[in-house]
Design a protein around this motif. Structure first.
Motif, PDB file in Angstrom:
ATOM      1  N   GLU A 113      48.600  27.854  41.578  1.00 58.43           N
ATOM      2  CA  GLU A 113      49.270  28.969  40.912  1.00 58.43           C
ATOM      3  C   GLU A 113      49.124  28.767  39.407  1.00 58.43           C
ATOM      4  O   GLU A 113      49.399  27.682  38.897  1.00 58.43           O
ATOM      5  N   MET A 114      48.685  29.817  38.737  1.00 53.91           N
ATOM      6  CA  MET A 114      48.433  29.754  37.298  1.00 53.91           C
ATOM      7  C   MET A 114      49.582  30.378  36.505  1.00 53.91           C
ATOM      8  O   MET A 114      50.227  31.312  36.974  1.00 53.91           O
ATOM      9  N   GLN A 115      49.822  29.876  35.297  1.00 52.14           N
ATOM     10  CA  GLN A 115      50.790  30.491  34.393  1.00 52.14           C
ATOM     11  C   GLN A 115      50.242  31.799  33.843  1.00 52.14           C
ATOM     12  O   GLN A 115      50.969  32.757  33.671  1.00 52.14           O
ATOM     13  N   VAL A 116      48.951  31.790  33.567  1.00 48.34           N
ATOM     14  CA  VAL A 116      48.255  32.941  32.995  1.00 48.34           C
ATOM     15  C   VAL A 116      47.183  33.365  34.001  1.00 48.34           C
ATOM     16  O   VAL A 116      46.461  32.525  34.533  1.00 48.34           O
ATOM     17  N   GLY A 117      47.084  34.652  34.257  1.00 47.72           N
ATOM     18  CA  GLY A 117      46.095  35.144  35.202  1.00 47.72           C
ATOM     19  C   GLY A 117      44.669  34.866  34.758  1.00 47.72           C
ATOM     20  O   GLY A 117      44.350  34.910  33.577  1.00 47.72           O
ATOM     21  N   VAL A 118      43.813  34.551  35.721  1.00 46.30           N
ATOM     22  CA  VAL A 118      42.388  34.347  35.495  1.00 46.30           C
ATOM     23  C   VAL A 118      41.667  35.334  36.402  1.00 46.30           C
ATOM     24  O   VAL A 118      41.911  35.358  37.608  1.00 46.30           O
ATOM     25  N   GLU A 119      40.814  36.142  35.818  1.00 42.14           N
ATOM     26  CA  GLU A 119      40.087  37.181  36.564  1.00 42.14           C
ATOM     27  C   GLU A 119      41.062  38.053  37.358  1.00 42.14           C
ATOM     28  O   GLU A 119      40.810  38.425  38.510  1.00 42.14           O
ATOM     29  N   GLY A 120      42.201  38.370  36.723  1.00 47.19           N
ATOM     30  CA  GLY A 120      43.178  39.276  37.311  1.00 47.19           C
ATOM     31  C   GLY A 120      44.065  38.676  38.387  1.00 47.19           C
ATOM     32  O   GLY A 120      44.808  39.389  39.049  1.00 47.19           O
ATOM     33  N   ARG A 121      43.995  37.370  38.555  1.00 47.78           N
ATOM     34  CA  ARG A 121      44.794  36.711  39.593  1.00 47.78           C
ATOM     35  C   ARG A 121      45.562  35.530  39.020  1.00 47.78           C
ATOM     36  O   ARG A 121      45.118  34.900  38.066  1.00 47.78           O
ATOM     37  N   LYS A 122      46.687  35.229  39.685  1.00 48.23           N
ATOM     38  CA  LYS A 122      47.449  34.030  39.326  1.00 48.23           C
ATOM     39  C   LYS A 122      47.483  33.013  40.468  1.00 48.23           C
ATOM     40  O   LYS A 122      47.836  31.872  40.258  1.00 48.23           O
ATOM     41  N   ARG A 123      47.133  33.440  41.678  1.00 45.74           N
ATOM     42  CA  ARG A 123      47.187  32.544  42.838  1.00 45.74           C
ATOM     43  C   ARG A 123      45.802  32.412  43.473  1.00 45.74           C
ATOM     44  O   ARG A 123      45.132  33.405  43.717  1.00 45.74           O
ATOM     45  N   TYR A 124      45.451  31.166  43.762  1.00 56.20           N
ATOM     46  CA  TYR A 124      44.152  30.861  44.352  1.00 56.20           C
ATOM     47  C   TYR A 124      44.347  29.894  45.508  1.00 56.20           C
ATOM     48  O   TYR A 124      45.076  28.912  45.389  1.00 56.20           O
ATOM     49  N   THR A 125      43.703  30.183  46.613  1.00 56.09           N
ATOM     50  CA  THR A 125      43.708  29.300  47.765  1.00 56.09           C
ATOM     51  C   THR A 125      42.269  29.131  48.210  1.00 56.09           C
ATOM     52  O   THR A 125      41.530  30.115  48.307  1.00 56.09           O
ATOM     53  N   GLY A 126      41.879  27.898  48.460  1.00 56.59           N
ATOM     54  CA  GLY A 126      40.512  27.657  48.907  1.00 56.59           C
ATOM     55  C   GLY A 126      40.141  26.199  48.814  1.00 56.59           C
ATOM     56  O   GLY A 126      40.989  25.321  48.660  1.00 56.59           O
ATOM     57  N   ARG A 127      38.836  25.949  48.882  1.00 53.02           N
ATOM     58  CA  ARG A 127      38.289  24.594  48.865  1.00 53.02           C
ATOM     59  C   ARG A 127      38.105  24.135  47.429  1.00 53.02           C
ATOM     60  O   ARG A 127      37.457  24.812  46.627  1.00 53.02           O
ATOM     61  N   LEU A 128      38.693  22.987  47.089  1.00 51.24           N
ATOM     62  CA  LEU A 128      38.476  22.400  45.765  1.00 51.24           C
ATOM     63  C   LEU A 128      37.038  21.910  45.667  1.00 51.24           C
ATOM     64  O   LEU A 128      36.543  21.243  46.580  1.00 51.24           O
ATOM     65  N   LEU A 129      36.391  22.254  44.565  1.00 44.10           N
ATOM     66  CA  LEU A 129      35.016  21.824  44.334  1.00 44.10           C
ATOM     67  C   LEU A 129      34.928  20.768  43.242  1.00 44.10           C
ATOM     68  O   LEU A 129      33.833  20.341  42.885  1.00 44.10           O
TER      69      LEU A 129
END
Length: 175
Positions: A113-129
Motif C-alpha cells: 500500500e502506497m502513501q502516494v498513488g503510482v500510475e493511478g493506484r495505491k494498492r498493489y498485489t503480486g509477485r515481488l521481483l
C-alpha cells in the motif's frame, strides 16, 4: 485530525525508540524489523526482530531482547509513565519494512500500500521481483503488469501467506 496527529507522533516516537535500542539489539546478534507504537492512554511498544544470521528466532530470544530493551528504555525513558512491551519474530507473512526486504523476498507474493498513488493506484498485489538499479521496488500483478514503486512512499507492505511461502519457511526451519 487528532487521530492523524497521534499516528504521526507515534511514528516519530517509534523512529526515536528504534535509534535508541538498535545498537543493543544488534550487539545480541539480532536486527530490528519493525518498531510500532500504539495507544495514547496505555502505550504499547511492539518490536519485531530477527537473527542477523537468518536462522529462526525463538521465545527465549524474544525474552532476551525484551530484557535488553527494557533496561535501555529504563535509562532513556521515551514514555511518560508505564507502557507495554511486546517482542516477536516477524512471522511467516512478515511485514516488509526495509529496502533489503524487497530484494530478499523476491519471488514471493506481497501486498503493498502506497502513501502516494503510482500510475493511478495505491494498492498493489503480486509477485515481488526485487529492486531495479534505482532501488525502485518491482512487483508484477497476476495480470502480468509490472510496476516500479518508490520505497519512500510505501505506507505498508507484507508478504502474503501462500503454499509457496509456507514451503520455504518449512524448509528454512529444517536446516
Amino acid at each position: 485530525m487528532a487521530a492523524k496527529n497521534r499516528t504521526d507522533a507515534n511514528m516519530d516516537l517509534a523512529k526515536r525508540i528504534e535509534a535508541i535500542i538498535a545498537p543493543s539489539v544488534e550487539e545480541l546478534g539480532f536486527e530490528i524489523v519493525r518498531v510500532q507504537v500504539s495507544g495514547a492512554q496505555h502505550p504499547r511498544l511492539q518490536i519485531m526482530a530477527e537473527r542477523m544470521d537468518g536462522t529462526g528466532i525463538d521465545v527465549e530470544d524474544c525474552a532476551t531482547i525484551s530484557r535488553t530493551i527494557s533496561a535501555t528504555l529504563d535509562v532513556e525513558d521515551p514514555f511518560k509513565g508505564e507502557f507495554t512491551l511486546e517482542v516477536s519474530s516477524p512471522g511467516i507473512d512478515r511485514p516488509l519494512t526495509r529496502l533489503k526486504d524487497f530484494q530478499t523476498w523476491a519471488g514471493f507474493d506481497a501486498k503493498i500500500e502506497m502513501q502516494v498513488g503510482v500510475e493511478g493506484r495505491k494498492r498493489y498485489t503480486g509477485r515481488l521481483l526485487g529492486l531495479d538499479e534505482n532501488e525502485m521496488i518491482q512487483i508484477e500483478s497476476e495480470e502480468g503488469e509490472q510496476f516500479s514503486l518508490p520505497f519512500d512512499d510505501v505506507q505498508r507492505a507484507k508478504l502474503l501467506l501462500t503454499d509457496e511461502l509456507l514451503a520455504a519457511a518449512t524448509t528454512e526451519q529444517t536446516k
